[in-house]
Design an enzyme around this catalytic site. Structure first.
Site, short mmCIF file in Angstrom:
data_model
loop_
_atom_site.label_atom_id
_atom_site.label_comp_id
_atom_site.label_asym_id
_atom_site.label_seq_id
_atom_site.Cartn_x
_atom_site.Cartn_y
_atom_site.Cartn_z
N PRO A 2 1.91 12.42 -9.82
CG PRO A 2 3.88 11.48 -10.28
CD PRO A 2 3.27 12.15 -9.19
CD GLU A 3 -3.86 11.07 -9.35
OE1 GLU A 3 -4.11 9.67 -9.40
OE2 GLU A 3 -3.87 11.72 -8.28
NE ARG A 157 -15.53 0.30 -1.07
CZ ARG A 157 -15.24 -1.08 -1.49
NH1 ARG A 157 -16.22 -1.89 -2.01
NH2 ARG A 157 -13.92 -1.38 -1.46
#
Ligand SMILES: [Zn+2]
Length: 277
Positions: A2-3, A157
């Site tokens: 499940p997202e 990043r």
């Protein structure tokens, strides 16, 4: 798995029905990822104040019980969990590990792999909940999540931009399918190094992340009847994905072929024609 859209659709399916419901009994099945952290009987008699979501966690805010303070349950669906509120529930099966009976029906967590969890916390901002929610990035629908925020976070990043999105520390919800789709929509090659994404491209990417997730929630919500439908709806969204799962097919925008590569152990789908470094 499940997202965020499935979790939000689950929340939408429960919130109106459960708000104000009074808990009459709680049954635990086999151990989940983390222990409940309270006696099940201490939940009985409490009212559900609200059902909210943070990332892929649901928060069931509960009013005070007999001689006890208010608090709530933090619920995560793990790899395979689903929540269903039923008026006439069947007997619990081998995969049903949490039942909360209320005067509005029985809320049941079904979770074959048991990576899900239901955890008591005195509030969403303290105790176990605070610890679990501390490292989450911004909500995609939060106004603070915009191109400026994304650009500033990506500049720090050096990993591939898709990895930066998947990490969830910048923005929550951009799981594998949604990260692939958002990068396609923004025209960005998923291998591009995060700190090389320009501000205009970050603007486009932030909008794309929001749009892709909003579309998935809408799709799920529009066909929702119970949680089984929510799962079906997630499948439906995949069918409409424009690059995800379409390796070898012609791009919907240009005449190039969609490619599949592996990044950090996860499949990435992209179009080498319209997604540029
Ligand atoms: Zn293309």
């Amino acid at each position: 798995m499940p997202e965020l859209p499935e979790v939000e659709v689950t929340r939408l399916s429960l919130v109106e029905r459960l708000r104000g419901a009074r808990i009459s009994a709680v049954r635990l099945g086999k151990p989940l990822r983390w222990p409940l952290g309270c006696e099940p009987v201490s939940l009985v008699g409490r009212r559900v104040d609200d059902v909210t979501r943070r990332g892929k966690y649901l928060w069931f805010g509960l009013g005070p019980g007999a001689g006890t303070e208010a608090g709530g349950l933090l619920v995560h669906l793990g790899m395979s969990g689903s929540l269903n509120l039923a008026q006439v529930p069947g007997e619990p099966g081998p995969w049903d590990h949490f039942d909360m009976a209320t005067d509005r029906g029985l809320l049941r967590l079904t979770d074959p792999r048991r990576f899900g969890a239901v955890v008591w916390s005195p509030s969403a901002e303290s105790g176990v909940a605070a610890k679990l929610l501390a490292k989450l990035g911004l909500e995609p629908f939060d106004q603070r999540f915009d191109g400026a925020h994304l650009h500033a976070a990506l500049r720090k990043r050096k990993v591939a931009v898709k990895q930066a999105l998947l990490g969830g520390a910048i923005v929550v919800g951009a799981g594998n399918i949604y990260a692939c789709e958002a990068l396609f929509e923004a025209g960005i090659d998923p291998r591009t190094r995060s700190d090389r994404i320009s501000r205009p491209r970050a603007d486009r990417l932030a909008s794309a992340v929001r749009a892709v997730l909003a579309r998935a929630v809408e799709r799920g919500g529009s066909t929702l009847r119970d949680f089984r439908d929510a799962h079906g709806a997630a499948g439906e969204f995949q069918l409409e994905a424009r690059v995800y799962g379409r390796a070898g097919e012609r791009c919907v925008r240009c005449d190039r072929t969609v490619r599949r590569i592996v990044q950090g152990g996860r499949a990435t789908f992209f179009c080498p024609g319209c997604q540029r470094r």
